[in-house]
Design a protein around this motif. Structure first.
Motif, PDB file in Angstrom:
ATOM      1  N   THR A  44     100.537 -28.804  17.186  1.00  0.00           N
ATOM      2  CA  THR A  44      99.743 -30.023  17.228  1.00  0.00           C
ATOM      3  C   THR A  44      99.791 -30.769  15.908  1.00  0.00           C
ATOM      4  O   THR A  44      99.919 -30.180  14.833  1.00  0.00           O
ATOM      5  CB  THR A  44      98.276 -29.690  17.558  1.00  0.00           C
TER       6      THR A  44
ATOM      7  N   THR B 215      97.978 -23.622  29.347  1.00  0.00           N
ATOM      8  CA  THR B 215      97.441 -24.440  28.261  1.00  0.00           C
ATOM      9  C   THR B 215      96.073 -23.897  27.878  1.00  0.00           C
ATOM     10  O   THR B 215      95.325 -23.425  28.748  1.00  0.00           O
ATOM     11  CB  THR B 215      97.328 -25.919  28.677  1.00  0.00           C
TER      12      THR B 215
ATOM     13  N   TYR C 191      93.665 -25.682  26.850  1.00  0.00           N
ATOM     14  CA  TYR C 191      92.683 -26.749  27.017  1.00  0.00           C
ATOM     15  C   TYR C 191      92.205 -26.816  28.459  1.00  0.00           C
ATOM     16  O   TYR C 191      92.913 -26.411  29.390  1.00  0.00           O
ATOM     17  CB  TYR C 191      93.277 -28.087  26.588  1.00  0.00           C
TER      18      TYR C 191
ATOM     19  N   VAL D 174      96.941 -32.008  30.565  1.00  0.00           N
ATOM     20  CA  VAL D 174      97.297 -32.045  29.146  1.00  0.00           C
ATOM     21  C   VAL D 174      98.695 -32.643  29.061  1.00  0.00           C
ATOM     22  O   VAL D 174      99.643 -32.107  29.653  1.00  0.00           O
ATOM     23  CB  VAL D 174      97.256 -30.645  28.514  1.00  0.00           C
TER      24      VAL D 174
ATOM     25  N   GLN E 203      99.361 -40.665  30.598  1.00  0.00           N
ATOM     26  CA  GLN E 203      97.940 -40.451  30.370  1.00  0.00           C
ATOM     27  C   GLN E 203      97.097 -41.505  31.092  1.00  0.00           C
ATOM     28  O   GLN E 203      96.002 -41.205  31.580  1.00  0.00           O
ATOM     29  CB  GLN E 203      97.644 -40.481  28.873  1.00  0.00           C
TER      30      GLN E 203
ATOM     31  N   GLU F 208      94.295 -35.422  28.238  1.00  0.00           N
ATOM     32  CA  GLU F 208      94.322 -35.284  26.790  1.00  0.00           C
ATOM     33  C   GLU F 208      95.766 -35.233  26.298  1.00  0.00           C
ATOM     34  O   GLU F 208      96.638 -34.648  26.955  1.00  0.00           O
ATOM     35  CB  GLU F 208      93.587 -34.012  26.350  1.00  0.00           C
ATOM     36  N   TYR F 209      95.988 -35.830  25.133  1.00  0.00           N
ATOM     37  CA  TYR F 209      97.329 -35.821  24.549  1.00  0.00           C
ATOM     38  C   TYR F 209      97.401 -34.814  23.413  1.00  0.00           C
ATOM     39  O   TYR F 209      96.486 -34.703  22.584  1.00  0.00           O
ATOM     40  CB  TYR F 209      97.693 -37.211  24.019  1.00  0.00           C
TER      41      TYR F 209
ATOM     42  N   CYS G 180      93.212 -38.552  22.144  1.00  0.00           N
ATOM     43  CA  CYS G 180      93.448 -37.236  21.534  1.00  0.00           C
ATOM     44  C   CYS G 180      92.114 -36.646  21.082  1.00  0.00           C
ATOM     45  O   CYS G 180      91.837 -36.561  19.875  1.00  0.00           O
ATOM     46  CB  CYS G 180      94.381 -37.352  20.341  1.00  0.00           C
TER      47      CYS G 180
ATOM     48  N   ARG H 241      91.132 -33.705  20.826  1.00  0.00           N
ATOM     49  CA  ARG H 241      91.249 -32.471  20.055  1.00  0.00           C
ATOM     50  C   ARG H 241      91.726 -32.732  18.629  1.00  0.00           C
ATOM     51  O   ARG H 241      91.674 -31.844  17.788  1.00  0.00           O
ATOM     52  CB  ARG H 241      92.243 -31.525  20.729  1.00  0.00           C
TER      53      ARG H 241
END
Length: 260
Positions: free
Chosen positions: A120, A173, A175, A180, A195, A202-203, A239, A241
């Protein structure tokens, strides 16, 4: 003349005997011929053109079958091996047909590999991004949920919208978002496009060099947004996260020089 009479009688008797023998032989030959001729003319199925025909009963009588079939151990093993081989081949054919049908219906997804390790970014990529045409986006669809065949269903929906679906497989994943979306720096615009097609997606960015996008669906996925309602105006990636994009440093106004 008187003295020679006995010899003549003996010769006569011998000639008569020979003649009688020839006659008897001829009669026997004629009788055999008549018998063969009678057989030819006869309607008895046991005779054909004067020859005796052997039927099933005659064969069985001439060659009686053994009371119990006896086979060598080698013959028994060979027959068992052939039987097992045929059963296995039939099972493989049936299994192949069933698996092909499940793949075609999207009920089974083959494992082509797991998504690339995600590295990430520290912050959400700066936007805004333009919305590229669907046909320019190449996407890998991965099933990160518990519903079997979900990746195949989603891939079929994306194909209907014009996306180029490359891989369809199971994935994972960490998440819990419905979807995702993962890409490298070259695929940010394509990720932005995808998206916008899912609410709450989420990206996440990784280190891949190409513009492909991974579309990982989870157990909370509830479908794509209606194609007619997808917002195609330029905008940023979502995003949650990642940290916010660092603001560009502002230039400080020059301080006027003090007058002396």
């Amino acid at each position: 003349m008187t003295d020679g009479a006995p010899d003549d009688d003996v010769q006569l008797t011998a000639r008569q005997a020979r003649r009688a023998a020839r006659e008897a032989k001829r009669q026997a030959k004629d009788a055999a011929y008549e018998e063969r001729l009678a057989r030819k003319r006869s309607k008895d199925v046991q005779f054909w053109h004067g020859h005796h025909v052997i039927d099933a009963a005659g064969l069985a009588e001439a060659f009686p079958e053994p009371e119990t079939a006896e086979y060598s151990a080698r013959t028994v093993r060979r027959r068992i091996t052939h039987g097992v081989t045929l059963v296995l081949l039939l099972a493989l054919v049936v299994a192949g047909v069933v698996v092909a049908g499940m793949i075609q219906r999207g009920e089974l997804v083959l494992h082509f590999g797991t998504p690339r390790p995600v590295a990430t970014a520290d912050s959400c990529p700066a936007g805004p991004f333009d919305y590229p045409a669907n046909k320019t986006v190449t996407v890998n669809v991965y099933n990160g949920g518990s519903e079997e065949g979900l990746a195949g269903q989603v891939a079929a929906e994306l194909k209907k919208r014009g996306y180029k679906v490359k891989a369809v497989a199971n994935g994972s994943t960490p998440y819990d978002a419905p979807v995702v979306v993962v890409s490298g720096a070259a695929g940010r615009a394509a990720a932005f496009n995808l998206q916008r097609n899912v609410k709450g997606a989420e990206y996440v960015q990784d280190s891949r060099k190409d513009a492909t996008v991974d579309f990982i669906v989870t157990s909370s996925y509830d479908g794509l947004i209606d194609a007619r309602k997808v917002d195609q105006t330029p905008g940023p990636l979502s995003c949650p996260r990642l940290g916010p994009t660092p603001a560009a440093p502002t230039a400080k106004p020059a301080t006027p020089a003090a007058k002396g």
